[in-house]
Design a protein around this motif. Structure first.
Motif, PDB file in Angstrom:
ATOM      1  N   LYS A 104      28.520 138.340  53.238  1.00 26.80           N
ATOM      2  CA  LYS A 104      29.465 139.207  52.589  1.00 26.80           C
ATOM      3  C   LYS A 104      30.843 139.066  52.860  1.00 26.80           C
ATOM      4  N   ALA A 105      31.294 138.863  53.982  1.00 22.71           N
ATOM      5  CA  ALA A 105      32.904 138.795  54.333  1.00 22.71           C
ATOM      6  C   ALA A 105      33.207 137.455  54.067  1.00 22.71           C
TER       7      ALA A 105
ATOM      8  N   PHE B   1      39.025 141.737  56.689  1.00 28.85           N
ATOM      9  CA  PHE B   1      37.725 141.853  56.681  1.00 28.85           C
ATOM     10  C   PHE B   1      37.252 141.935  58.167  1.00 28.85           C
TER      11      PHE B   1
ATOM     12  N   PRO C  22      30.016 138.488  46.274  1.00 25.00           N
ATOM     13  CA  PRO C  22      29.949 139.210  47.438  1.00 25.00           C
ATOM     14  C   PRO C  22      28.512 140.307  47.215  1.00 25.00           C
TER      15      PRO C  22
ATOM     16  N   ASP D 154      25.891 143.456  49.086  1.00 23.72           N
ATOM     17  CA  ASP D 154      25.648 144.232  49.942  1.00 23.72           C
ATOM     18  C   ASP D 154      24.357 144.991  49.423  1.00 23.72           C
TER      19      ASP D 154
ATOM     20  N   ILE E  51      32.436 132.776  61.324  1.00 25.54           N
ATOM     21  CA  ILE E  51      31.354 134.044  60.982  1.00 25.54           C
ATOM     22  C   ILE E  51      30.225 133.782  61.817  1.00 25.54           C
TER      23      ILE E  51
ATOM     24  N   CYS F 217      33.602 137.117  50.363  1.00 18.00           N
ATOM     25  CA  CYS F 217      34.857 138.124  49.862  1.00 18.00           C
ATOM     26  C   CYS F 217      36.144 137.274  50.107  1.00 18.00           C
ATOM     27  N   ILE F 218      36.259 136.546  51.400  1.00 18.70           N
ATOM     28  CA  ILE F 218      37.434 135.946  51.670  1.00 18.70           C
ATOM     29  C   ILE F 218      37.538 134.566  50.811  1.00 18.70           C
TER      30      ILE F 218
ATOM     31  N   CYS G  27      43.793 138.445  54.283  1.00 20.24           N
ATOM     32  CA  CYS G  27      42.329 138.631  53.715  1.00 20.24           C
ATOM     33  C   CYS G  27      41.275 138.561  54.835  1.00 20.24           C
TER      34      CYS G  27
ATOM     35  N   ILE H 111      30.486 140.515  61.136  1.00 19.71           N
ATOM     36  CA  ILE H 111      31.105 139.571  59.953  1.00 19.71           C
ATOM     37  C   ILE H 111      29.977 138.910  59.779  1.00 19.71           C
TER      38      ILE H 111
ATOM     39  N   THR I 278      35.106 146.114  59.596  1.00 19.65           N
ATOM     40  CA  THR I 278      33.618 146.035  60.014  1.00 19.65           C
ATOM     41  C   THR I 278      33.424 147.403  60.198  1.00 19.65           C
TER      42      THR I 278
END
Length: 207
Positions: A118-119, A11, A135, A137, A107, A122-123, A7, A115, A15
């Motif tokens: 949001k990433a 991600f 998450p 955007d 990050i 998500c992870i 994962c 990154i 990008t």
């Protein structure tokens, strides 16, 4: 319940690109660096281990179509391979601490451009069991403002419009505020709500 390493790496690869290209890059990495096998006579390649990508050169990774992402993938693989980042540790922490740790150790570094928050969410949501992660955007923020206008003040909406017009993405402050509101509103399973909202908005053509 995706494997945390897969994962995270996916991600990093994802990008500033689209899903077909992401799938192609992942496939190329698997074929070149993953262990080969077969199932019912059909060949396949496993997702590369952190060790295999940590030992790869930037040029070898670029040959898989990663472009500028090659050095980011190599950097993350080296951190995971060396043990400086323990992805299993994230699963044992609560959401807030897990997110802070992920951002701090991976990050937050300027070498991982593209990154961000949001990433991280998500992870944590897709591979670390943090069901409250939400998450966001720019597109998702607009969906939330449309469906839940009473949860946000006009100033936040105005700041979103301002940040989008100047950078095309959410500012850190706007992200944190929206994330906090939605996690408080939906509670411990906020991530499930995010997925339903995302799917519904995409299916209905909401813009």
């Amino acid at each position: 319940k995706q494997v945390a390493w897969e994962c995270l790496c996916s991600f990093v690869i994802a990008t500033n690109t689209n899903i077909p290209r992401i799938k192609l890059m992942v496939s190329n990495l698997c074929q070149r660096f993953g262990e080969s096998g077969s199932f019912e006579g059909n060949p396949y390649s496993l997702f590369p281990t952190p060790d295999s990508l940590a030992e790869a050169s930037v040029e070898e990774l670029k040959a898989c179509g990663l472009g500028y992402r090659a050095r980011f993938v190599r950097s993350v693989a080296q951190k995971v391979s060396s043990g400086s980042v323990d992805l299993e540790e994230l699963k044992l922490l609560d959401y807030e601490r897990g997110r802070d740790l992920l951002i701090e150790r991976i990050i937050g570094e300027k070498t991982l451009l593209g990154i961000g928050r949001k990433a991280a969410d998500c992870i944590l949501l897709f591979s670390c069991g943090k069901d409250s992660a939400f998450p966001i955007d720019v597109w998702m923020a607009r969906v939330l403002f449309r469906y839940y206008p009473d949860l946000f003040d006009e100033g936040l909406v105005a700041r979103l419009d301002s940040s989008v017009s100047s950078s095309g993405r959410l500012s850190g402050g706007a992200y944190e505020r929206i994330s906090s509101v939605m996690r408080e509103y939906f509670g411990e399973y906020a991530g499930y709500a995010q997925q339903y909202l995302f799917h519904d908005a995409r299916s209905s053509g909401l813009e």
